[in-house]
Design a protein around this motif. Sequence first.
Motif, PDB file in Angstrom:
ATOM      1  N   ALA A  42      -5.357  13.882  14.969  1.00 42.41           N
ATOM      2  CA  ALA A  42      -6.037  15.102  14.997  1.00 42.41           C
ATOM      3  C   ALA A  42      -5.237  15.942  13.859  1.00 42.41           C
ATOM      4  N   LYS A  43      -3.961  15.721  13.427  1.00 37.38           N
ATOM      5  CA  LYS A  43      -3.289  16.307  12.399  1.00 37.38           C
ATOM      6  C   LYS A  43      -3.330  15.426  11.118  1.00 37.38           C
ATOM      7  N   ALA A  44      -4.042  14.287  10.781  1.00 37.30           N
ATOM      8  CA  ALA A  44      -4.341  13.739   9.570  1.00 37.30           C
ATOM      9  C   ALA A  44      -4.822  14.491   8.527  1.00 37.30           C
ATOM     10  N   SER A  45      -4.089  14.550   7.608  1.00 31.60           N
ATOM     11  CA  SER A  45      -4.550  15.508   6.525  1.00 31.60           C
ATOM     12  C   SER A  45      -4.943  14.709   5.007  1.00 31.60           C
ATOM     13  N   SER A  46      -4.315  13.753   4.962  1.00 37.27           N
ATOM     14  CA  SER A  46      -4.648  12.988   3.656  1.00 37.27           C
ATOM     15  C   SER A  46      -5.473  12.049   3.904  1.00 37.27           C
ATOM     16  N   LYS A  47      -6.024  11.690   2.672  1.00 38.89           N
ATOM     17  CA  LYS A  47      -7.360  10.637   2.775  1.00 38.89           C
ATOM     18  C   LYS A  47      -6.839   9.255   3.389  1.00 38.89           C
ATOM     19  N   VAL A  48      -5.625   9.039   3.040  1.00 47.76           N
ATOM     20  CA  VAL A  48      -4.917   7.699   3.390  1.00 47.76           C
ATOM     21  C   VAL A  48      -4.771   7.717   5.421  1.00 47.76           C
ATOM     22  N   GLU A  49      -4.164   8.814   5.410  1.00 45.85           N
ATOM     23  CA  GLU A  49      -4.153   9.072   6.939  1.00 45.85           C
ATOM     24  C   GLU A  49      -5.371   8.873   7.713  1.00 45.85           C
ATOM     25  N   HIS A  67      19.871   4.081   3.573  1.00 49.66           N
ATOM     26  CA  HIS A  67      19.245   3.002   2.651  1.00 49.66           C
ATOM     27  C   HIS A  67      17.736   2.858   3.472  1.00 49.66           C
ATOM     28  N   VAL A  68      17.839   2.349   4.564  1.00 47.26           N
ATOM     29  CA  VAL A  68      16.549   2.216   5.446  1.00 47.26           C
ATOM     30  C   VAL A  68      15.501   3.577   5.240  1.00 47.26           C
ATOM     31  N   LYS A  69      15.925   4.615   5.378  1.00 45.28           N
ATOM     32  CA  LYS A  69      15.046   5.867   5.345  1.00 45.28           C
ATOM     33  C   LYS A  69      14.440   5.990   3.902  1.00 45.28           C
ATOM     34  N   GLN A  70      15.761   5.715   2.920  1.00 44.99           N
ATOM     35  CA  GLN A  70      15.153   5.947   1.660  1.00 44.99           C
ATOM     36  C   GLN A  70      14.077   4.783   1.283  1.00 44.99           C
ATOM     37  N   GLU A  71      13.976   3.480   1.741  1.00 44.34           N
ATOM     38  CA  GLU A  71      13.074   2.609   1.577  1.00 44.34           C
ATOM     39  C   GLU A  71      11.806   2.770   2.270  1.00 44.34           C
ATOM     40  N   GLN A  72      11.966   3.558   3.455  1.00 45.40           N
ATOM     41  CA  GLN A  72      10.631   3.931   4.067  1.00 45.40           C
ATOM     42  C   GLN A  72       9.790   5.062   3.219  1.00 45.40           C
ATOM     43  N   ARG A  73      10.737   5.863   2.560  1.00 44.39           N
ATOM     44  CA  ARG A  73      10.112   6.947   2.135  1.00 44.39           C
ATOM     45  C   ARG A  73       9.360   6.411   0.619  1.00 44.39           C
ATOM     46  N   LEU A  74      10.218   5.576   0.104  1.00 41.76           N
ATOM     47  CA  LEU A  74       9.578   5.037  -1.045  1.00 41.76           C
ATOM     48  C   LEU A  74       8.137   4.033  -0.868  1.00 41.76           C
ATOM     49  N   TRP A  75       8.184   3.506   0.250  1.00 42.07           N
ATOM     50  CA  TRP A  75       7.168   2.650   0.970  1.00 42.07           C
ATOM     51  C   TRP A  75       6.024   3.738   1.206  1.00 42.07           C
ATOM     52  N   LEU A  76       6.142   4.780   1.833  1.00 44.43           N
ATOM     53  CA  LEU A  76       5.239   5.703   2.114  1.00 44.43           C
ATOM     54  C   LEU A  76       4.527   6.204   0.861  1.00 44.43           C
ATOM     55  N   LYS A  77       5.268   6.595  -0.212  1.00 44.43           N
ATOM     56  CA  LYS A  77       4.794   7.236  -1.464  1.00 44.43           C
ATOM     57  C   LYS A  77       3.748   5.986  -2.179  1.00 44.43           C
ATOM     58  N   THR A  78       4.115   4.710  -1.820  1.00 41.45           N
ATOM     59  CA  THR A  78       3.251   3.627  -2.568  1.00 41.45           C
ATOM     60  C   THR A  78       2.018   3.639  -1.592  1.00 41.45           C
ATOM     61  N   ASN A 122       0.565   5.700   0.074  1.00 38.26           N
ATOM     62  CA  ASN A 122      -0.213   7.180  -0.066  1.00 38.26           C
ATOM     63  C   ASN A 122      -0.890   7.073  -1.304  1.00 38.26           C
ATOM     64  N   THR A 123      -0.710   6.044  -2.250  1.00 39.51           N
ATOM     65  CA  THR A 123      -1.584   6.030  -3.570  1.00 39.51           C
ATOM     66  C   THR A 123      -2.716   5.177  -3.469  1.00 39.51           C
ATOM     67  N   CYS A 124      -2.755   4.721  -1.898  1.00 34.91           N
ATOM     68  CA  CYS A 124      -3.937   3.723  -1.991  1.00 34.91           C
ATOM     69  C   CYS A 124      -5.286   4.498  -1.780  1.00 34.91           C
ATOM     70  N   GLN A 125      -6.404   3.626  -2.468  1.00 38.30           N
ATOM     71  CA  GLN A 125      -7.625   4.448  -2.367  1.00 38.30           C
ATOM     72  C   GLN A 125      -8.493   3.562  -1.454  1.00 38.30           C
ATOM     73  N   THR A 126      -8.350   2.403  -1.178  1.00 35.57           N
ATOM     74  CA  THR A 126      -9.085   1.630  -0.177  1.00 35.57           C
ATOM     75  C   THR A 126      -8.347   1.003   0.979  1.00 35.57           C
ATOM     76  N   VAL A 127      -9.198   0.838   1.907  1.00 41.22           N
ATOM     77  CA  VAL A 127      -8.588  -0.003   3.124  1.00 41.22           C
ATOM     78  C   VAL A 127      -7.905  -1.087   2.823  1.00 41.22           C
ATOM     79  N   ASP A 128      -8.187  -1.937   1.924  1.00 37.86           N
ATOM     80  CA  ASP A 128      -7.594  -3.430   1.603  1.00 37.86           C
ATOM     81  C   ASP A 128      -6.415  -3.020   1.107  1.00 37.86           C
TER      82      ASP A 128
END
Length: 118
Positions: free
Chosen positions: A28-35, A67-78, A80-86
């Motif tokens: 219900a709070k999804a705001s980005s295209k990816v979400e 370190h785990v948190k930093q990896e997660q933030r980097l992964w989320l950035k990646t 969130n750049t997706c444009q397709t379901v695949d």
Amino acid sequence: MKTRIVFASLMLAASTAAFADGPAFNCAKASSKVEKMICADSTLSSADSVNADMYKEALQASDNPNHVKQEQRLWLKTRNTCQTVDCIAKAYDTRYNQLQHERLVNSGAVNTDGSIGH
């Protein structure tokens, strides 16, 4: 042996995903295209839930949670750049494999390089 480990990991993910009702975040709070794409796709929703659970486990088991948190933030950035379901599905698959490796290393089942033994 490696094939058995991969197969067992996939079976665990599939069984865990079968119990997931949706993503780890509130659609219900999804705001980005990816979400919004994740909320609209049951497979991606399950992948989000499974990965969120694995992330929590990795965070709790880690000697270096920052370190785990930093990896997660980097992964989320990646992700969130997706444009397709695949693309999103591949991002979740990659992160699942990373978190699974982290889990195995923290349990002592494998070394950091992926080898077995001491």
